[in-house]
Design a protein around this motif. Structure first.
Motif, PDB file in Angstrom:
ATOM      1  N   TYR A  49      38.590  32.872  32.278  1.00  0.00           N
ATOM      2  CA  TYR A  49      37.617  32.547  33.327  1.00  0.00           C
ATOM      3  C   TYR A  49      37.964  31.201  33.954  1.00  0.00           C
ATOM      4  O   TYR A  49      38.005  31.047  35.177  1.00  0.00           O
ATOM      5  CB  TYR A  49      36.225  32.513  32.706  1.00  0.00           C
ATOM      6  CG  TYR A  49      35.089  32.031  33.590  1.00  0.00           C
ATOM      7  CD1 TYR A  49      34.570  32.844  34.599  1.00  0.00           C
ATOM      8  CD2 TYR A  49      34.503  30.778  33.382  1.00  0.00           C
ATOM      9  CE1 TYR A  49      33.506  32.416  35.385  1.00  0.00           C
ATOM     10  CE2 TYR A  49      33.438  30.346  34.160  1.00  0.00           C
ATOM     11  CZ  TYR A  49      32.937  31.171  35.158  1.00  0.00           C
ATOM     12  OH  TYR A  49      31.880  30.742  35.920  1.00  0.00           O
ATOM     13  N   LYS A  87      38.817  29.819  37.756  1.00  0.00           N
ATOM     14  CA  LYS A  87      37.976  28.762  38.333  1.00  0.00           C
ATOM     15  C   LYS A  87      38.823  27.574  38.786  1.00  0.00           C
ATOM     16  O   LYS A  87      38.642  27.040  39.878  1.00  0.00           O
ATOM     17  CB  LYS A  87      36.967  28.263  37.289  1.00  0.00           C
ATOM     18  CG  LYS A  87      35.741  29.132  37.172  1.00  0.00           C
ATOM     19  CD  LYS A  87      34.720  28.694  38.201  1.00  0.00           C
ATOM     20  CE  LYS A  87      33.557  29.680  38.217  1.00  0.00           C
ATOM     21  NZ  LYS A  87      32.706  29.549  39.401  1.00  0.00           N
ATOM     22  N   HIS A 122      32.534  36.365  34.793  1.00  0.00           N
ATOM     23  CA  HIS A 122      32.493  36.626  36.235  1.00  0.00           C
ATOM     24  C   HIS A 122      31.459  37.688  36.588  1.00  0.00           C
ATOM     25  O   HIS A 122      31.341  38.043  37.771  1.00  0.00           O
ATOM     26  CB  HIS A 122      33.840  37.170  36.735  1.00  0.00           C
ATOM     27  CG  HIS A 122      35.002  36.243  36.602  1.00  0.00           C
ATOM     28  ND1 HIS A 122      35.072  35.023  37.230  1.00  0.00           N
ATOM     29  CD2 HIS A 122      36.179  36.372  35.931  1.00  0.00           C
ATOM     30  CE1 HIS A 122      36.239  34.453  36.936  1.00  0.00           C
ATOM     31  NE2 HIS A 122      36.912  35.250  36.154  1.00  0.00           N
ATOM     32  N   TYR A 182      38.724  32.309  45.060  1.00  0.00           N
ATOM     33  CA  TYR A 182      38.045  32.691  43.824  1.00  0.00           C
ATOM     34  C   TYR A 182      37.764  34.187  43.764  1.00  0.00           C
ATOM     35  O   TYR A 182      38.089  34.855  42.780  1.00  0.00           O
ATOM     36  CB  TYR A 182      36.737  31.892  43.658  1.00  0.00           C
ATOM     37  CG  TYR A 182      35.924  32.339  42.465  1.00  0.00           C
ATOM     38  CD1 TYR A 182      36.333  32.015  41.168  1.00  0.00           C
ATOM     39  CD2 TYR A 182      34.763  33.089  42.619  1.00  0.00           C
ATOM     40  CE1 TYR A 182      35.611  32.437  40.064  1.00  0.00           C
ATOM     41  CE2 TYR A 182      34.034  33.510  41.524  1.00  0.00           C
ATOM     42  CZ  TYR A 182      34.459  33.184  40.248  1.00  0.00           C
ATOM     43  OH  TYR A 182      33.739  33.604  39.155  1.00  0.00           O
ATOM     44  N   GLU A 209      39.460  26.056  42.405  1.00  0.00           N
ATOM     45  CA  GLU A 209      38.987  24.701  42.641  1.00  0.00           C
ATOM     46  C   GLU A 209      40.107  23.804  43.150  1.00  0.00           C
ATOM     47  O   GLU A 209      39.892  22.920  43.967  1.00  0.00           O
ATOM     48  CB  GLU A 209      38.460  24.141  41.322  1.00  0.00           C
ATOM     49  CG  GLU A 209      37.179  23.363  41.446  1.00  0.00           C
ATOM     50  CD  GLU A 209      36.718  22.970  40.061  1.00  0.00           C
ATOM     51  OE1 GLU A 209      35.970  23.780  39.465  1.00  0.00           O
ATOM     52  OE2 GLU A 209      37.126  21.899  39.572  1.00  0.00           O
TER      53      GLU A 209
END
Ligand code: PBG
Length: 336
Positions: free
Chosen positions: A289, A293, A326, A303, A297
């Motif tokens: 995950y 992310k 998610h 995403y 980012e």
């Protein structure tokens, strides 16, 4: 082998021309109802608190309105199954909050059943690592090599946890500790107490992985000494894949699981093709995950598309069920 007509008769691009054509011929589908949302309940809190190591996720007090709202929102999005993890106020040597009738998971399940009823499918993670002061998934004891994990003594604790979770209203018990015989012990305990309708989703094929980092932070469940390699599986050993899965089938597991997912897509595929009698779950773990992310980012990818590609790959490998952080983001996207 079947021989394809050659170019220019064969032009695979014909079926990629438009979105509608691509949708028509796609054979791997993702639906919110395939997804399981992990939920963390903490008895150390009065109000929900954001989880730093798992952005977008919160600790919920077990009997809070916010927990009920969270589950309710997921249901509205079509995510109907939840995997509960408990954070105790204090850890002790015996991991006593794991099987206490007023433990965090037990309280949370009772609260959800009272406020929402039986619509949500509730699975309870069964382990002691987050509840025990030593941080291991089994009971440590002195042995000839120093300290080791006492498999059979641990099973006695697992039985108590399973019964307490079933008694609170769990639909599914999900043992994650990788002790030998855990499924058999839990099935016996559940049946002995009149919970023959409670399912077991076994973390059957679970590796000693470095992708659990954020989760161990969330649960403060890293082992205080040593590591988990004497009970979790060795990534380079393929003999254990079918062995672990078949033993769990023989012991009475209802659903099998592979964990983590992404570095083990080949393992998911193998079990999908060899064991067709049982639904297969895959756990898209905390480190997976965070990879998505952090990529997003950092500006290295979108995403939503990263997430969908990952979840599709797990589905394509053969998982029927995906446990993923998610879940809500994916459900929102899938519902358009
Ligand atoms: C341990 C347990 C782990 C996870 C769930 N239960 C891993 C571990 O500490 O060995 C990992 C989940 C994740 O990383 O998302 N009982």
């Amino acid at each position: 082998m079947f021989v394809l007509p050659e170019f220019p008769v064969s032009r695979p691009r014909r079926l990629r021309l438009t979105t509608a054509i691509r949708d028509l011929v796609r054979d791997v589908s993702l639906s919110p109802s395939d997804l399981v949302l992990p939920v963390f309940v903490s008895e150390a809190l009065e109000r929900p608190a954001p989880i730093e190591s798992l952005p977008g996720h919160y600790y919920y007090p077990p009997t809070s309105k916010e927990l009920v709202d969270h589950i309710g929102r997921a249901l509205e999005l079509g995510v109907k199954a939840f995997l509960l993890f408990g954070v105790p106020k204090v850890k002790d040597e015996a991991a006593s909050r794991a099987y206490a009738s007023d433990g965090p998971v037990q309280e949370a399940i009772r609260h959800i059943r009272k406020e929402i009823g039986w619509e949500p499918v509730i699975a309870a993670d069964l382990c002691i690592c987050g509840y025990a002061s030593h941080g291991h998934c089994g009971v440590p004891k002195k042995c000839r090599r120093g300290v080791c994990i006492d498999n059979d003594a641990t099973l006695e604790i697992y039985r108590r946890i399973a019964v307490s979770q079933a008694d609170a209203g769990a639909d599914i018990i999900a043992p994650s500790g990788m002790m030998d015989g855990q499924v058999k012990a839990i099935r016996e305990a559940l049946d002995g107490e009149g919970f023959s309708d409670v399912s077991i989703m076994s973390y059957s094929v679970k590796y000693a992985s470095s992708f659990y980092g954020p989760f161990r932070d969330v649960m403060d469940s890293a082992p205080r000494w040593g590591d988990r390699r004497s009970y979790q599986m060795d990534p380079g050993n393929t003999h254990d894949i079918l062995k672990e899965a078949l033993l769990d089938v023989a012991e009475g597991a209802d659903i099998l699981m592979v964990k983590p997912a992404l570095p083990y897509l080949d393992v998911i595929y193998r079990l999908h093709t060899t064991i067709t009698t049982h639904p297969l779950a895959a756990y898209n773990v905390s480190g997976e995950y965070m990879m998505v992310k952090l990529l997003a980012e950092g500006g290295y990818g979108d995403y939503n598309s990263l997430m969908l590609e990952v979840l599709t790959s797990i589905k394509r490998a053969g998982a029927d069920i995906i446990i993923t952080y998610h879940a809500l983001d994916a459900a929102k996207l899938l519902r358009g």
